[in-house]
Design a protein around this motif. Structure first.
Motif, PDB file in Angstrom:
ATOM      1  N   GLU A  15      19.964  45.515  14.125  1.00  0.00           N
ATOM      2  CA  GLU A  15      20.770  46.519  14.815  1.00  0.00           C
ATOM      3  C   GLU A  15      19.890  47.646  15.372  1.00  0.00           C
ATOM      4  O   GLU A  15      20.053  48.071  16.515  1.00  0.00           O
ATOM      5  CB  GLU A  15      21.810  47.089  13.858  1.00  0.00           C
ATOM      6  CG  GLU A  15      22.740  48.088  14.502  1.00  0.00           C
ATOM      7  CD  GLU A  15      23.764  48.629  13.530  1.00  0.00           C
ATOM      8  OE1 GLU A  15      24.552  49.486  13.956  1.00  0.00           O
ATOM      9  OE2 GLU A  15      23.777  48.208  12.350  1.00  0.00           O
ATOM     10  N   HIS A  16      18.947  48.101  14.567  1.00  0.00           N
ATOM     11  CA  HIS A  16      18.036  49.151  15.016  1.00  0.00           C
ATOM     12  C   HIS A  16      17.223  48.678  16.217  1.00  0.00           C
ATOM     13  O   HIS A  16      17.052  49.417  17.198  1.00  0.00           O
ATOM     14  CB  HIS A  16      17.114  49.577  13.872  1.00  0.00           C
ATOM     15  CG  HIS A  16      16.100  50.584  14.284  1.00  0.00           C
ATOM     16  ND1 HIS A  16      16.433  51.896  14.566  1.00  0.00           N
ATOM     17  CD2 HIS A  16      14.769  50.471  14.500  1.00  0.00           C
ATOM     18  CE1 HIS A  16      15.344  52.541  14.933  1.00  0.00           C
ATOM     19  NE2 HIS A  16      14.309  51.698  14.891  1.00  0.00           N
ATOM     20  N   TRP A  19      19.296  48.763  19.316  1.00  0.00           N
ATOM     21  CA  TRP A  19      19.427  50.144  19.801  1.00  0.00           C
ATOM     22  C   TRP A  19      18.186  50.563  20.573  1.00  0.00           C
ATOM     23  O   TRP A  19      18.276  51.226  21.607  1.00  0.00           O
ATOM     24  CB  TRP A  19      19.642  51.110  18.635  1.00  0.00           C
ATOM     25  CG  TRP A  19      21.076  51.344  18.316  1.00  0.00           C
ATOM     26  CD1 TRP A  19      21.762  50.861  17.250  1.00  0.00           C
ATOM     27  CD2 TRP A  19      22.017  52.122  19.063  1.00  0.00           C
ATOM     28  NE1 TRP A  19      23.070  51.280  17.283  1.00  0.00           N
ATOM     29  CE2 TRP A  19      23.251  52.065  18.388  1.00  0.00           C
ATOM     30  CE3 TRP A  19      21.929  52.867  20.235  1.00  0.00           C
ATOM     31  CZ2 TRP A  19      24.384  52.714  18.852  1.00  0.00           C
ATOM     32  CZ3 TRP A  19      23.068  53.507  20.694  1.00  0.00           C
ATOM     33  CH2 TRP A  19      24.274  53.435  20.010  1.00  0.00           C
ATOM     34  N   PRO A  23      19.966  50.717  24.469  1.00  0.00           N
ATOM     35  CA  PRO A  23      20.955  51.628  23.878  1.00  0.00           C
ATOM     36  C   PRO A  23      22.293  51.642  24.633  1.00  0.00           C
ATOM     37  O   PRO A  23      23.350  51.797  24.028  1.00  0.00           O
ATOM     38  CB  PRO A  23      20.275  52.985  23.922  1.00  0.00           C
ATOM     39  CG  PRO A  23      19.129  52.854  24.834  1.00  0.00           C
ATOM     40  CD  PRO A  23      18.787  51.417  24.926  1.00  0.00           C
ATOM     41  N   THR A  26      24.330  48.640  23.537  1.00  0.00           N
ATOM     42  CA  THR A  26      24.763  48.814  22.154  1.00  0.00           C
ATOM     43  C   THR A  26      25.915  49.811  22.061  1.00  0.00           C
ATOM     44  O   THR A  26      26.867  49.597  21.316  1.00  0.00           O
ATOM     45  CB  THR A  26      23.590  49.267  21.280  1.00  0.00           C
ATOM     46  OG1 THR A  26      22.482  48.403  21.517  1.00  0.00           O
ATOM     47  CG2 THR A  26      23.943  49.218  19.815  1.00  0.00           C
ATOM     48  N   ARG A  27      25.843  50.902  22.830  1.00  0.00           N
ATOM     49  CA  ARG A  27      26.954  51.864  22.833  1.00  0.00           C
ATOM     50  C   ARG A  27      28.228  51.213  23.344  1.00  0.00           C
ATOM     51  O   ARG A  27      29.310  51.436  22.822  1.00  0.00           O
ATOM     52  CB  ARG A  27      26.607  53.078  23.700  1.00  0.00           C
ATOM     53  CG  ARG A  27      25.791  54.124  22.983  1.00  0.00           C
ATOM     54  CD  ARG A  27      25.750  55.426  23.760  1.00  0.00           C
ATOM     55  NE  ARG A  27      25.197  55.268  25.118  1.00  0.00           N
ATOM     56  CZ  ARG A  27      23.896  55.328  25.412  1.00  0.00           C
ATOM     57  NH1 ARG A  27      23.017  55.545  24.464  1.00  0.00           N
ATOM     58  NH2 ARG A  27      23.498  55.175  26.649  1.00  0.00           N
ATOM     59  N   ASP A  30      29.642  49.036  20.619  1.00  0.00           N
ATOM     60  CA  ASP A  30      30.277  49.872  19.603  1.00  0.00           C
ATOM     61  C   ASP A  30      31.649  50.347  20.069  1.00  0.00           C
ATOM     62  O   ASP A  30      32.615  50.353  19.312  1.00  0.00           O
ATOM     63  CB  ASP A  30      29.402  51.078  19.265  1.00  0.00           C
ATOM     64  CG  ASP A  30      28.258  50.735  18.334  1.00  0.00           C
ATOM     65  OD1 ASP A  30      28.276  49.627  17.761  1.00  0.00           O
ATOM     66  OD2 ASP A  30      27.350  51.575  18.184  1.00  0.00           O
TER      67      ASP A  30
END
Length: 101
Positions: A15-16, A19, A23, A26-27, A30
């Motif tokens: 996951e990191h 990101w 990013p 990933t946002r 989410d």
């Protein structure tokens, strides 16, 4: 099923890394996930489910008494009921994905 400590650590690392690499993507994931999860419990219209189950009974009755029109009517009612039951869910999902119909 819970993850072991090692599996959880690996998942956190992945996951990191996601990101770091993208990013924006990933946002968006989410946001979609939180919209999907927040809308899940009340998405299916109970009236539609009632229509589906009633129509299923009508189909069985049509089969038992050998009346094709009754069975066809029940089948059509099942399709309509399923559409009613899932209509809000489909609309919500397409909005979350950015598709406006």
């Amino acid at each position: 099923m819970t993850l072991s400590d090692d599996e959880q650590r690996r998942l956190d690392d992945i996951e990191h890394q996601l990101w770091v690499e993208d990013p924006r993507f990933t946002r968006r994931l989410d946001t979609l996930h939180s919209e999907y999860v927040s809308g899940m419990p009340g998405e299916i219209d109970v009236r539609g489910l009632l229509i589906v189950f009633t129509a299923l009974v009508i189909v069985f009755v049509g089969i038992m008494v050998n009346l094709l029109p009754v069975g066809v009517l029940g089948f059509v009612a099942m399709i309509v009921g399923g559409n009613i039951a899932l209509q809000h869910s489909t609309h919500h999902t397409s909005e979350a994905a950015g598709v406006h119909t």
